[in-house]
Design a protein around this motif. Structure first.
Motif, PDB file in Angstrom:
ATOM      1  N   LEU A 277       2.124  79.045  29.793  1.00 33.62           N
ATOM      2  CA  LEU A 277       0.673  78.894  29.762  1.00 33.62           C
ATOM      3  C   LEU A 277      -0.031  80.227  29.965  1.00 33.62           C
ATOM      4  CD1 LEU A 277       0.194  75.552  31.765  1.00 33.62           C
ATOM      5  CD2 LEU A 277      -0.175  75.920  29.311  1.00 33.62           C
ATOM      6  N   THR A 278       0.526  81.055  30.857  1.00 36.02           N
ATOM      7  CA  THR A 278      -0.075  82.360  31.113  1.00 36.02           C
ATOM      8  C   THR A 278       0.002  83.250  29.882  1.00 36.02           C
ATOM      9  OG1 THR A 278       0.535  82.216  33.452  1.00 36.02           O
ATOM     10  CG2 THR A 278      -0.001  84.398  32.576  1.00 36.02           C
TER      11      THR A 278
ATOM     12  N   GLY B 189       0.233  82.236  26.774  1.00 32.60           N
ATOM     13  CA  GLY B 189      -0.701  81.697  25.795  1.00 32.60           C
ATOM     14  C   GLY B 189      -2.139  82.089  26.087  1.00 32.60           C
ATOM     15  N   ALA B 190      -2.527  82.029  27.356  1.00 32.01           N
ATOM     16  CA  ALA B 190      -3.888  82.415  27.734  1.00 32.01           C
ATOM     17  C   ALA B 190      -4.136  83.895  27.473  1.00 32.01           C
ATOM     18  CB  ALA B 190      -4.112  82.089  29.218  1.00 32.01           C
ATOM     19  N   MET B 191      -3.139  84.739  27.795  1.00 32.80           N
ATOM     20  CA  MET B 191      -3.286  86.173  27.556  1.00 32.80           C
ATOM     21  C   MET B 191      -3.425  86.457  26.061  1.00 32.80           C
ATOM     22  SD  MET B 191      -3.244  89.324  28.906  1.00 32.80           S
ATOM     23  CE  MET B 191      -2.372  89.304  30.471  1.00 32.80           C
TER      24      MET B 191
ATOM     25  N   TRP C  22      -4.532  84.455  23.763  1.00 30.73           N
ATOM     26  CA  TRP C  22      -5.772  83.886  23.222  1.00 30.73           C
ATOM     27  C   TRP C  22      -7.003  84.670  23.663  1.00 30.73           C
ATOM     28  CZ3 TRP C  22      -6.995  80.284  19.680  1.00 30.73           C
ATOM     29  CH2 TRP C  22      -8.307  79.812  19.668  1.00 30.73           C
ATOM     30  N   PHE C  23      -7.059  84.991  24.943  1.00 32.10           N
ATOM     31  CA  PHE C  23      -8.271  85.611  25.481  1.00 32.10           C
ATOM     32  C   PHE C  23      -8.263  87.135  25.399  1.00 32.10           C
ATOM     33  CE2 PHE C  23      -8.221  81.481  27.736  1.00 32.10           C
ATOM     34  CZ  PHE C  23      -9.483  81.029  27.345  1.00 32.10           C
ATOM     35  N   SER C  24      -7.137  87.735  25.081  1.00 31.75           N
ATOM     36  CA  SER C  24      -7.075  89.200  25.004  1.00 31.75           C
ATOM     37  C   SER C  24      -6.436  89.645  23.688  1.00 31.75           C
ATOM     38  CB  SER C  24      -6.296  89.762  26.199  1.00 31.75           C
ATOM     39  OG  SER C  24      -6.300  91.173  26.182  1.00 31.75           O
TER      40      SER C  24
END
Length: 420
Positions: A395-396, A398-400, A402-404
């Motif tokens: 999840l981390t 994926g978030a990195m 997507w958001f960066s």
């Protein structure tokens, strides 16, 4: 002249070869010493809590002193500072040798002997807070910038190899010559490291702000890390992977209660990630990782999370070994890329402080990762805790990603080519 894609580029510099000998000797000695201290203390107490106190005594000064150590490293000449670090380690190893003398054990009350050992471990933690930033800063003064990726690979490979051999050699030496003389052997390794380091001349101090107030210096270092998206992203990914992917902390439970393979199987499980990382690091000398570095780092940490999930779900010993081996292999990729990012993106005058922040991220996440694994295992059960950690890692990532998008597109070719 060595070329950037030459797998032996860094090894063509004499001082770097000497540096590798120094680093290998020190990491080998340090990892051996930690195993020997654990064996000695548990032999004296037969209390598992005493093993936790050893880790606490080292991590408190190591993390607590890190930022101040980084400031001092940036203000001082690096070769001599590393000499002082080795001398400090030699004092610790010599002290442990003295307090493990049979005559001392016979004449000193156990609580005082333990207090002396814990005190020496605490002193070792202070030395450790200076050692990492000093080594990181010294590499940049030994090889030219175009060689940084290759130098980071060889340096990390040397560290990994020594980390694998250290515990194994400690175990054999306890059997062959006992704890006392094994500690003497460690003192000898520190002297070897010191003798080789003296063959490297002193290096210039590249910090234009010599004498800068300490708190201003610390603030500048922290601001630099948190404003540099490449460095912050690399450190965050590493911290999250270690924090939530800390399956290694639960290996005794898997070995004894789930896989039922005993102490021999535990040893194989414990060694598998290190072997995987060592092979990856040696292979990466021929396949540079600085192209599309951000994408590769994200995929490496994602693969690490998958390996942890497979390990958590496995009930077959060799599947578990394979999952841990692959987790080490992809972790080796992320380690090399992270070190390359740090070397290329950090100005010479801030290397000590940036390396200190890195040590806080890595050091604290190792300890907190073991704690997180223990707590979640108590609340959820061992297998769900490991699977949960792997899922959080995915999840981390994926978030990195997507958001960066800027980090996802990170490529270090421009920095390497600009250094030619």
């Amino acid at each position: 002249m060595a070329q950037p894609n030459d797998p032996y580029a860094a090894l063509r510099f004499r001082e770097f070869n000497i540096f590798l000998v120094v680093r290998f000797a020190m990491v080998l000695a340090w990892t051996m010493q930690f195993i020997l201290i654990e064996w000695l203390v548990y032999t004296l107490t037969k209390d598992p809590l005493s093993l936790g106190i050893i880790g606490l005594m080292e991590v408190i000064p190591s993390v607590g002193m890190a930022l101040f150590a980084g400031h001092i490293v940036d203000q001082r000449e690096k070769r001599n500072l590393l000499i002082y670090c080795i001398l400090g380690f030699s004092v610790v190893s010599l002290g442990l040798f003295i307090f493990s003398l049979p005559s001392v054990e016979a004449s000193m009350e156990q609580k005082y002997q333990l207090g002396a050992i814990y005190g020496l471990v605490f002193l070792g933690g202070i030395v450790r807070s200076f050692l990492g930033p000093t080594i990181f800063s010294l590499i940049a003064l030994i090889v030219p910038k175009r060689i940084y990726p290759n130098a980071a690979t060889w340096s990390s490979s040397t560290w990994q190899l020594a980390s694998v051999l250290g515990p194994a050699l400690a175990g054999f030496s306890i059997s062959w010559i006992g704890v006392h003389w094994s500690l003497c052997l460690i003192f000898g390794f520190s002297l070897v490291a010191l003798a080789f380091l003296l063959r490297i001349p002193r290096k210039p101090i590249l910090n234009p702000k010599i004498g800068e107030p300490v708190f201003q210096s610390l603030r500048d270092g922290l601001q630099f890390v948190f404003r540099n998206k490449a460095i912050l992203g690399a450190l965050t990914l590493d911290m999250i992977a270690v924090l939530f992917g800390g399956a290694v902390a639960l290996l005794p439970v898997f070995a004894q209660d789930i896989l039922e393979v005993g102490s021999e199987g535990f040893g194989i499980l414990r060694a598998a990630p290190a072997v995987g990382a060592a092979i990856t690091m040696l292979g990466s000398t021929r396949f540079p990782l600085h192209r599309h570095a951000g994408r590769k780092l994200l995929w490496a940490v994602f693969a690490f999370g998958l390996c942890i999930i497979v390990f958590g779900l496995s009930t077959m010993f060799w599947v578990s070994v394979g999952a841990l081996f692959l987790s080490g292999a992809v972790d080796g990729v992320s380690m090399i890329i992270r070190q390359t990012i740090l070397q290329l993106k950090t100005p010479d005058n801030m290397r000590g402080r940036v390396a200190s922040v890195n040590s806080i991220f890595v050091g604290s996440s190792n300890e907190l990762g073991a704690f997180e694994s223990g707590v979640t295992a108590r609340l959820m059960g061992t297998v769900p805790a490991v699977v949960f950690g792997g899922c959080m890692t995915l999840l981390t990532v994926g978030a990195m990603a997507w958001f960066s998008p800027r980090f996802r597109r990170l490529d270090l070719r421009d920095e390497v080519e600009a250094a030619d």
